[in-house]
Design a protein around this motif. Structure first.
Motif, PDB file in Angstrom:
ATOM      1  N   LEU A 206       0.823  -1.209   0.000  1.00 36.85           N
ATOM      2  CA  LEU A 206       0.000   0.000   0.000  1.00 36.85           C
ATOM      3  C   LEU A 206       0.858   1.260   0.000  1.00 36.85           C
ATOM      4  CD1 LEU A 206      -2.782  -0.853   2.612  1.00 36.85           C
ATOM      5  CD2 LEU A 206      -3.064  -0.676   0.131  1.00 36.85           C
ATOM      6  N   GLY A 207       0.434   2.252  -0.767  1.00 33.47           N
ATOM      7  CA  GLY A 207       1.060   3.557  -0.717  1.00 33.47           C
ATOM      8  C   GLY A 207       2.311   3.673  -1.564  1.00 33.47           C
ATOM      9  N   GLY A 208       2.854   4.893  -1.572  1.00 30.76           N
ATOM     10  CA  GLY A 208       4.039   5.162  -2.368  1.00 30.76           C
ATOM     11  C   GLY A 208       5.335   4.775  -1.700  1.00 30.76           C
ATOM     12  N   THR A 209       5.290   4.475  -0.431  1.00 34.20           N
ATOM     13  CA  THR A 209       6.451   3.970   0.303  1.00 34.20           C
ATOM     14  C   THR A 209       5.969   3.112   1.457  1.00 34.20           C
ATOM     15  OG1 THR A 209       8.442   4.562   1.599  1.00 34.20           O
ATOM     16  CG2 THR A 209       6.548   6.038   1.763  1.00 34.20           C
ATOM     17  N   SER A 210       6.753   2.109   1.792  1.00 36.37           N
ATOM     18  CA  SER A 210       6.449   1.271   2.959  1.00 36.37           C
ATOM     19  C   SER A 210       7.428   1.535   4.090  1.00 36.37           C
ATOM     20  CB  SER A 210       6.501  -0.218   2.566  1.00 36.37           C
ATOM     21  OG  SER A 210       7.815  -0.554   2.112  1.00 36.37           O
ATOM     22  N   ALA A 211       8.189   2.626   3.976  1.00 32.87           N
ATOM     23  CA  ALA A 211       9.267   2.884   4.930  1.00 32.87           C
ATOM     24  C   ALA A 211       8.770   2.994   6.368  1.00 32.87           C
ATOM     25  CB  ALA A 211      10.014   4.160   4.543  1.00 32.87           C
ATOM     26  N   TYR A 212       7.543   3.481   6.558  1.00 35.61           N
ATOM     27  CA  TYR A 212       7.030   3.689   7.909  1.00 35.61           C
ATOM     28  C   TYR A 212       5.868   2.749   8.239  1.00 35.61           C
ATOM     29  CZ  TYR A 212      10.019   7.770   7.986  1.00 35.61           C
ATOM     30  OH  TYR A 212      11.113   8.590   7.954  1.00 35.61           O
ATOM     31  N   THR A 213       5.689   1.709   7.415  1.00 31.46           N
ATOM     32  CA  THR A 213       4.588   0.777   7.626  1.00 31.46           C
ATOM     33  C   THR A 213       5.026  -0.407   8.474  1.00 31.46           C
ATOM     34  OG1 THR A 213       3.668   1.357   5.460  1.00 31.46           O
ATOM     35  CG2 THR A 213       2.843  -0.653   6.496  1.00 31.46           C
ATOM     36  N   TRP A 214       4.232  -0.696   9.490  1.00 30.06           N
ATOM     37  CA  TRP A 214       4.343  -1.912  10.284  1.00 30.06           C
ATOM     38  C   TRP A 214       3.089  -2.744  10.031  1.00 30.06           C
ATOM     39  CZ3 TRP A 214       7.406  -2.808  15.143  1.00 30.06           C
ATOM     40  CH2 TRP A 214       8.497  -1.935  15.250  1.00 30.06           C
ATOM     41  N   LEU A 215       3.187  -4.029  10.316  1.00 35.13           N
ATOM     42  CA  LEU A 215       2.030  -4.916  10.214  1.00 35.13           C
ATOM     43  C   LEU A 215       1.595  -5.350  11.603  1.00 35.13           C
ATOM     44  CD1 LEU A 215       3.233  -7.167   7.254  1.00 35.13           C
ATOM     45  CD2 LEU A 215       1.617  -5.256   7.138  1.00 35.13           C
ATOM     46  N   LYS A 216       0.294  -5.409  11.797  1.00 33.52           N
ATOM     47  CA  LYS A 216      -0.292  -5.897  13.055  1.00 33.52           C
ATOM     48  C   LYS A 216      -1.095  -7.136  12.690  1.00 33.52           C
ATOM     49  CE  LYS A 216      -3.210  -4.184  16.885  1.00 33.52           C
ATOM     50  NZ  LYS A 216      -4.575  -4.686  16.665  1.00 33.52           N
ATOM     51  N   LEU A 217      -0.617  -8.308  13.103  1.00 28.50           N
ATOM     52  CA  LEU A 217      -1.097  -9.556  12.523  1.00 28.50           C
ATOM     53  C   LEU A 217      -1.631 -10.532  13.570  1.00 28.50           C
ATOM     54  CD1 LEU A 217       1.899 -10.161  10.078  1.00 28.50           C
ATOM     55  CD2 LEU A 217      -0.346  -9.188   9.512  1.00 28.50           C
ATOM     56  N   PRO A 218      -2.630 -11.312  13.176  1.00 30.98           N
ATOM     57  CA  PRO A 218      -3.109 -12.380  14.061  1.00 30.98           C
ATOM     58  C   PRO A 218      -2.211 -13.602  13.937  1.00 30.98           C
ATOM     59  CG  PRO A 218      -4.317 -12.454  12.017  1.00 30.98           C
ATOM     60  CD  PRO A 218      -3.385 -11.276  11.904  1.00 30.98           C
ATOM     61  N   VAL A 219      -2.219 -14.445  14.948  1.00 31.98           N
ATOM     62  CA  VAL A 219      -1.621 -15.767  14.816  1.00 31.98           C
ATOM     63  C   VAL A 219      -2.596 -16.614  14.003  1.00 31.98           C
ATOM     64  CG1 VAL A 219      -0.811 -17.823  16.036  1.00 31.98           C
ATOM     65  CG2 VAL A 219      -0.381 -15.546  16.992  1.00 31.98           C
ATOM     66  N   THR A 220      -2.091 -17.294  12.995  1.00 36.06           N
ATOM     67  CA  THR A 220      -2.950 -18.075  12.112  1.00 36.06           C
ATOM     68  C   THR A 220      -3.653 -19.201  12.863  1.00 36.06           C
ATOM     69  OG1 THR A 220      -0.985 -19.338  11.512  1.00 36.06           O
ATOM     70  CG2 THR A 220      -1.666 -17.612  10.001  1.00 36.06           C
ATOM     71  N   ARG A 221      -4.725 -19.688  12.246  1.00 37.07           N
ATOM     72  CA  ARG A 221      -5.491 -20.768  12.862  1.00 37.07           C
ATOM     73  C   ARG A 221      -4.599 -21.954  13.198  1.00 37.07           C
ATOM     74  NH1 ARG A 221      -9.607 -20.487   9.507  1.00 37.07           N
ATOM     75  NH2 ARG A 221      -8.777 -22.001   8.040  1.00 37.07           N
ATOM     76  N   ASP A 222      -3.647 -22.251  12.321  1.00 35.71           N
ATOM     77  CA  ASP A 222      -2.621 -23.257  12.594  1.00 35.71           C
ATOM     78  C   ASP A 222      -1.354 -22.509  12.991  1.00 35.71           C
ATOM     79  OD1 ASP A 222      -0.727 -25.208  12.704  1.00 35.71           O
ATOM     80  OD2 ASP A 222      -0.804 -25.735  10.570  1.00 35.71           O
ATOM     81  N   PRO A 223      -1.027 -22.416  14.284  1.00 33.17           N
ATOM     82  CA  PRO A 223       0.129 -21.626  14.710  1.00 33.17           C
ATOM     83  C   PRO A 223       1.435 -22.055  14.063  1.00 33.17           C
ATOM     84  CG  PRO A 223      -1.214 -22.283  16.602  1.00 33.17           C
ATOM     85  CD  PRO A 223      -1.726 -23.055  15.428  1.00 33.17           C
ATOM     86  N   ASP A 224       1.535 -23.328  13.683  1.00 37.01           N
ATOM     87  CA  ASP A 224       2.768 -23.813  13.062  1.00 37.01           C
ATOM     88  C   ASP A 224       2.985 -23.234  11.678  1.00 37.01           C
ATOM     89  OD1 ASP A 224       3.370 -25.348  15.301  1.00 37.01           O
ATOM     90  OD2 ASP A 224       2.248 -27.077  14.553  1.00 37.01           O
ATOM     91  N   ALA A 225       1.949 -22.630  11.098  1.00 36.54           N
ATOM     92  CA  ALA A 225       2.072 -22.052   9.756  1.00 36.54           C
ATOM     93  C   ALA A 225       2.632 -20.633   9.783  1.00 36.54           C
ATOM     94  CB  ALA A 225       0.712 -22.059   9.064  1.00 36.54           C
ATOM     95  N   MET A 226       2.778 -20.049  10.961  1.00 33.87           N
ATOM     96  CA  MET A 226       3.167 -18.641  11.039  1.00 33.87           C
ATOM     97  C   MET A 226       4.533 -18.371  10.414  1.00 33.87           C
ATOM     98  SD  MET A 226       1.013 -16.410  12.132  1.00 33.87           S
ATOM     99  CE  MET A 226       1.958 -15.010  12.708  1.00 33.87           C
ATOM    100  N   ALA A 227       5.477 -19.268  10.571  1.00 34.35           N
ATOM    101  CA  ALA A 227       6.817 -19.036  10.034  1.00 34.35           C
ATOM    102  C   ALA A 227       6.765 -18.839   8.526  1.00 34.35           C
ATOM    103  CB  ALA A 227       7.735 -20.205  10.395  1.00 34.35           C
ATOM    104  N   GLN A 228       6.038 -19.702   7.829  1.00 29.17           N
ATOM    105  CA  GLN A 228       5.937 -19.577   6.378  1.00 29.17           C
ATOM    106  C   GLN A 228       5.121 -18.338   5.995  1.00 29.17           C
ATOM    107  OE1 GLN A 228       4.605 -23.109   4.394  1.00 29.17           O
ATOM    108  NE2 GLN A 228       4.549 -22.142   2.368  1.00 29.17           N
ATOM    109  N   VAL A 229       4.055 -18.061   6.723  1.00 27.31           N
ATOM    110  CA  VAL A 229       3.215 -16.899   6.431  1.00 27.31           C
ATOM    111  C   VAL A 229       4.028 -15.609   6.512  1.00 27.31           C
ATOM    112  CG1 VAL A 229       1.330 -15.501   7.367  1.00 27.31           C
ATOM    113  CG2 VAL A 229       1.027 -17.958   7.084  1.00 27.31           C
ATOM    114  N   LEU A 230       4.866 -15.490   7.521  1.00 26.20           N
ATOM    115  CA  LEU A 230       5.622 -14.259   7.730  1.00 26.20           C
ATOM    116  C   LEU A 230       6.784 -14.097   6.759  1.00 26.20           C
ATOM    117  CD1 LEU A 230       5.525 -14.040  11.613  1.00 26.20           C
ATOM    118  CD2 LEU A 230       4.421 -12.524   9.988  1.00 26.20           C
ATOM    119  N   GLU A 231       7.049 -15.099   5.941  1.00 26.09           N
ATOM    120  CA  GLU A 231       8.042 -14.946   4.884  1.00 26.09           C
ATOM    121  C   GLU A 231       7.541 -14.065   3.756  1.00 26.09           C
ATOM    122  OE1 GLU A 231       8.936 -18.913   3.696  1.00 26.09           O
ATOM    123  OE2 GLU A 231      10.156 -19.363   5.470  1.00 26.09           O
ATOM    124  N   THR A 232       6.268 -13.654   3.815  1.00 27.22           N
ATOM    125  CA  THR A 232       5.646 -12.874   2.746  1.00 27.22           C
ATOM    126  C   THR A 232       6.169 -11.446   2.687  1.00 27.22           C
ATOM    127  OG1 THR A 232       3.650 -14.186   3.134  1.00 27.22           O
ATOM    128  CG2 THR A 232       3.397 -12.241   1.769  1.00 27.22           C
TER     129      THR A 232
END
Length: 292
Positions: A206-232
């Motif tokens: 989103l936007g013209g720069t991501s320099a000041y963007t943070w993400l606020k994220l839920p833990v996925t339904r399968d917690p073991d999937a979080m490592a792969q999800v956060l590689e995005t």
């Protein structure tokens, strides 16, 4: 609290300029402190009409009780600050408890749960210029996307504009993205690994720069999937708490595993710490801080 509710009402009625004065003299601090981790207590729920905790439908409706719980949480070692809408942050300013704490303003959302306009998530809270004027330290917005609702395009556009407006002021913006869908009884956020992955990809661009963007994220339904999800994305992320019900220990364990991942910088947790299913606010906050 050194100031009582009647005192707050008197100040608001007779000296509303005291809010701006308190904001101007507040001692600020860096967003991320010396620990390199971030613990923010969230209290932006009431402005969305979300007052319930567990089976108590109006638990957060008592403002004096909520402020007392926030003051206790902010007094605990390891708590960095608070996320809230203008009314609550301004109460806390007048109470003097935001000194050397992160003050994060909620841009809030107009799509109230259960309303006919639920997916019309135009912002109704802090504007970027308000956050700058009051010398707050960051902002937060919710980004819900329903592929079957054309109103989500407006939400995406206004979110991108907020990213740009905050970045132009060099202010961090925490984006909380979800893919949502209509189900009987209302909308539901999809916490499956693929849905969270897609939401991260969309929010990161989103936007013209991501320099000041943070993400606020839920833990996925399968917690073991979080490592792969956060590689995005390489954007820094914090975990959101959400309502955890009575399985507080289970929630702590899910957070503990996710906090080990490299892009996760901390947590933003609200009702589960302010209104714990078991124990008191001090114990719940200290336990959560210990996970960091």
């Amino acid at each position: 609290m050194s100031i009582t509710i009647p005192d707050l009402v008197t100040v608001r009625a007779r000296h509303p300029e005291a809010i701006a004065e308190a904001a101007a003299r507040r001692t600020r601090r860096p967003l991320v402190g010396p620990t390199g981790r971030l613990m923010i207590v969230a209290a932006d729920h009431p402005a969305r009409g979300a007052l319930g905790v567990g089976d108590r439908r109006l638990a957060m409706a008592n403002r004096a009780d909520l402020l007392e719980r926030l003051c206790v949480a902010l007094s605990r070692p390891g708590v960095d600050g608070v996320l809230a809408t203008a009314d609550i942050l301004e109460d806390l300013l007048l109470l003097g408890v935001l000194e050397e704490r992160v003050a994060m303003g909620s841009l809030n959302r107009g799509g109230l749960a259960g309303a006919s306009f639920e997916m019309d998530d135009r912002f109704t809270g802090h504007r970027p210029e308000d956050i700058e004027r009051l010398r707050f330290d960051a902002g937060k917005l919710l980004l819900r996307i329903d592929y079957d609702d054309a109103g989500s395009l407006r939400t995406l556009g206004t979110a991108a504009g907020a990213v740009d407006a905050m970045a132009s002021r060099r202010l961090p913006l925490f984006v909380e993205p979800f893919l949502s869908r209509r189900e009987p009884g209302g909308f539901r956020n999809d916490l499956g690994a693929e849905a969270v992955t897609r939401s991260i990809a969309i929010a990161s661009g989103l936007g013209g720069t991501s320099a000041y963007t943070w993400l606020k994220l839920p833990v996925t339904r399968d917690p073991d999937a979080m490592a792969q999800v956060l590689e995005t994305s390489t954007l820094p992320a914090v975990l959101l708490g959400g309502e955890v019900g009575r399985d507080q220990e289970g929630a702590y364990e899910r957070w503990r595993k996710a906090l080990r991942l490299p892009t996760v910088q901390g947590m933003v947790v609200g009702r589960s710490l302010l209104y714990p299913a078991e124990g008191d606010v001090e114990t719940a906050v200290d336990t959560a801080v210990g996970l960091l």
